[in-house]
Scaffold this motif. Sequence first.
Motif, PDB file in Angstrom:
ATOM      1  N   ASP A   1      -3.471  12.832   1.587  1.00  0.00           N
ATOM      2  CA  ASP A   1      -3.371  13.211   2.993  1.00  0.00           C
ATOM      3  C   ASP A   1      -2.889  12.033   3.830  1.00  0.00           C
ATOM      4  O   ASP A   1      -2.109  12.194   4.774  1.00  0.00           O
ATOM      5  N   LYS A   2      -3.317  10.825   3.491  1.00  0.00           N
ATOM      6  CA  LYS A   2      -2.947   9.635   4.236  1.00  0.00           C
ATOM      7  C   LYS A   2      -1.575   9.090   3.858  1.00  0.00           C
ATOM      8  O   LYS A   2      -0.870   8.514   4.701  1.00  0.00           O
ATOM      9  N   MET A   3      -1.186   9.238   2.587  1.00  0.00           N
ATOM     10  CA  MET A   3      -0.019   8.519   2.078  1.00  0.00           C
ATOM     11  C   MET A   3       1.077   9.428   1.536  1.00  0.00           C
ATOM     12  O   MET A   3       2.138   8.945   1.128  1.00  0.00           O
ATOM     13  N   GLY A   4       0.827  10.744   1.508  1.00  0.00           N
ATOM     14  CA  GLY A   4       1.805  11.677   0.969  1.00  0.00           C
ATOM     15  C   GLY A   4       1.657  11.834  -0.525  1.00  0.00           C
ATOM     16  O   GLY A   4       1.093  10.980  -1.213  1.00  0.00           O
ATOM     17  N   ASP A   5       2.168  12.930  -1.057  1.00  0.00           N
ATOM     18  CA  ASP A   5       2.071  13.175  -2.495  1.00  0.00           C
ATOM     19  C   ASP A   5       2.803  12.103  -3.298  1.00  0.00           C
ATOM     20  O   ASP A   5       2.470  11.848  -4.461  1.00  0.00           O
ATOM     21  N   ASP A   6       3.811  11.461  -2.678  1.00  0.00           N
ATOM     22  CA  ASP A   6       4.558  10.424  -3.382  1.00  0.00           C
ATOM     23  C   ASP A   6       3.932   9.040  -3.221  1.00  0.00           C
ATOM     24  O   ASP A   6       4.433   8.057  -3.762  1.00  0.00           O
ATOM     25  N   ALA A   7       2.836   8.950  -2.459  1.00  0.00           N
ATOM     26  CA  ALA A   7       2.133   7.680  -2.189  1.00  0.00           C
ATOM     27  C   ALA A   7       3.018   6.667  -1.490  1.00  0.00           C
ATOM     28  O   ALA A   7       2.727   5.476  -1.485  1.00  0.00           O
ATOM     29  N   ASP A   8       4.085   7.140  -0.836  1.00  0.00           N
ATOM     30  CA  ASP A   8       5.049   6.246  -0.198  1.00  0.00           C
ATOM     31  C   ASP A   8       5.455   6.755   1.178  1.00  0.00           C
ATOM     32  O   ASP A   8       6.447   6.301   1.743  1.00  0.00           O
ATOM     33  N   SER A   9       4.690   7.713   1.714  1.00  0.00           N
ATOM     34  CA  SER A   9       5.066   8.345   2.975  1.00  0.00           C
ATOM     35  C   SER A   9       4.224   7.883   4.158  1.00  0.00           C
ATOM     36  O   SER A   9       4.392   8.391   5.269  1.00  0.00           O
ATOM     37  N   ASN A  10       3.303   6.946   3.947  1.00  0.00           N
ATOM     38  CA  ASN A  10       2.554   6.384   5.060  1.00  0.00           C
ATOM     39  C   ASN A  10       3.490   5.516   5.901  1.00  0.00           C
ATOM     40  O   ASN A  10       4.502   5.023   5.416  1.00  0.00           O
ATOM     41  N   PRO A  11       3.180   5.343   7.192  1.00  0.00           N
ATOM     42  CA  PRO A  11       4.088   4.589   8.070  1.00  0.00           C
ATOM     43  C   PRO A  11       4.282   3.155   7.592  1.00  0.00           C
ATOM     44  O   PRO A  11       3.355   2.521   7.059  1.00  0.00           O
ATOM     45  N   LEU A  12       5.485   2.634   7.793  1.00  0.00           N
ATOM     46  CA  LEU A  12       5.744   1.232   7.549  1.00  0.00           C
ATOM     47  C   LEU A  12       5.054   0.406   8.624  1.00  0.00           C
ATOM     48  O   LEU A  12       4.927   0.846   9.768  1.00  0.00           O
ATOM     49  N   GLN A  13       4.617  -0.798   8.268  1.00  0.00           N
ATOM     50  CA  GLN A  13       4.014  -1.674   9.252  1.00  0.00           C
ATOM     51  C   GLN A  13       5.070  -2.086  10.271  1.00  0.00           C
ATOM     52  O   GLN A  13       6.187  -2.452   9.918  1.00  0.00           O
ATOM     53  N   ALA A  14       4.680  -2.069  11.539  1.00  0.00           N
ATOM     54  CA  ALA A  14       5.635  -2.374  12.604  1.00  0.00           C
ATOM     55  C   ALA A  14       6.187  -3.783  12.481  1.00  0.00           C
ATOM     56  O   ALA A  14       7.342  -4.051  12.811  1.00  0.00           O
ATOM     57  N   GLU A  15       5.351  -4.708  11.990  1.00  0.00           N
ATOM     58  CA  GLU A  15       5.778  -6.103  11.921  1.00  0.00           C
ATOM     59  C   GLU A  15       6.546  -6.409  10.642  1.00  0.00           C
ATOM     60  O   GLU A  15       6.971  -7.543  10.427  1.00  0.00           O
ATOM     61  N   ALA A  16       6.719  -5.441   9.767  1.00  0.00           N
ATOM     62  CA  ALA A  16       7.380  -5.694   8.490  1.00  0.00           C
ATOM     63  C   ALA A  16       8.734  -4.991   8.472  1.00  0.00           C
ATOM     64  O   ALA A  16       8.819  -3.782   8.262  1.00  0.00           O
ATOM     65  N   PRO A  17       9.844  -5.701   8.726  1.00  0.00           N
ATOM     66  CA  PRO A  17      11.164  -5.060   8.717  1.00  0.00           C
ATOM     67  C   PRO A  17      11.555  -4.596   7.325  1.00  0.00           C
ATOM     68  O   PRO A  17      10.998  -5.045   6.329  1.00  0.00           O
ATOM     69  N   THR A  18      12.530  -3.729   7.257  1.00  0.00           N
ATOM     70  CA  THR A  18      13.012  -3.245   5.966  1.00  0.00           C
ATOM     71  C   THR A  18      14.307  -3.947   5.614  1.00  0.00           C
ATOM     72  O   THR A  18      15.067  -4.379   6.479  1.00  0.00           O
ATOM     73  N   ASP A  19      14.556  -4.065   4.295  1.00  0.00           N
ATOM     74  CA  ASP A  19      15.792  -4.692   3.845  1.00  0.00           C
ATOM     75  C   ASP A  19      16.897  -3.647   3.751  1.00  0.00           C
ATOM     76  O   ASP A  19      16.730  -2.496   4.140  1.00  0.00           O
ATOM     77  N   THR A  20      18.038  -4.024   3.224  1.00  0.00           N
ATOM     78  CA  THR A  20      19.193  -3.122   3.194  1.00  0.00           C
ATOM     79  C   THR A  20      19.002  -1.940   2.259  1.00  0.00           C
ATOM     80  O   THR A  20      19.705  -0.943   2.368  1.00  0.00           O
ATOM     81  N   ASP A  21      18.043  -2.034   1.346  1.00  0.00           N
ATOM     82  CA  ASP A  21      17.757  -0.920   0.444  1.00  0.00           C
ATOM     83  C   ASP A  21      16.666  -0.012   0.997  1.00  0.00           C
ATOM     84  O   ASP A  21      16.214   0.905   0.321  1.00  0.00           O
TER      85      ASP A  21
END
Length: 285
Positions: free
Chosen positions: A49-69
């Motif tokens: 419920d918190k992270m999604g069935d894929d365990a990767d759908s929780n929000p990204l941390q605001a202070e942690a930018p994403t790379d090009t991938d």
Amino acid sequence: MVGEPTAVTSPCRSVTDEEVDHLHEFGWVQLKGFVDPDVVRGMLAIARDKMGDDADSNPLQAEAPTDTDGEEQGALAYFNVGQSAGLTNPVMRPLIDEVGKSASLLQRRRAPDGTVVGTRYYADFFAPKLPSTKAARHGGNGPTAFHQDFITFSVDRSGGMTFWFPLEAYGPEAGTMSFVNGSHRAGVMGDYTTYGAGDALDAFPELRDLEMSQQLTYELGDISVHTHLTIHGAGVNAMDRPRWAYLLVTQPADVCWNGSATPNFDSSQMTQWQPLDDERFPLIG
């Protein structure tokens, strides 16, 4: 979204004398049939419920930018972290309190008056290891390098433990842990970030003289416990789905903050050597 699971009054059993002895001899112990499987299923529903069935759908941390991938920079390489708010959850809190009783037995410590030193809650979180064959927004799909947990927690004494709950039945293909038997007797071995390109086995080659446990296999309801001085690591998750886990971190009741910087709690109003005895770190058990 799932509905709120019902509370369970007796979520787990107590540890045995043999299990306590195993922890003190090897630095870790597997507790077979420790948790009611229905409780584990409820925990997994909360995690999804918190992270999604894929365990990767929780929000990204605001202070942690994403790379090009699209992967979150600064994320852990070996699992995605999801806070559980277990102290206020009707499924998790009874389990935390019952685990506290076993943690006090596993510590095997006595106060000056002869009474058993109790246990404090320190942290709890979901920690799914994501499939190594898939891209992941949060990272969390790599191997877990061999390391020691102690220095991470900014505390002044040993005795802390991590209770590791797999939320499904898993074997080595899921990236379950191995432990260096007896490594808890070697003392504090620094933070994993100081090992350069290697891990604890490279920085302290004498560890290779010790026996390594096999990667553990868990049936539903099994867990493992390791001390924060025990060297441990894990392979990648080679399955096509997440390896779901829940971690409960405990400390001795008399633990104090050692004054070092920590991301684990707000120390801005604290003084060095202050006991961790406020509402953030309740006695459990």
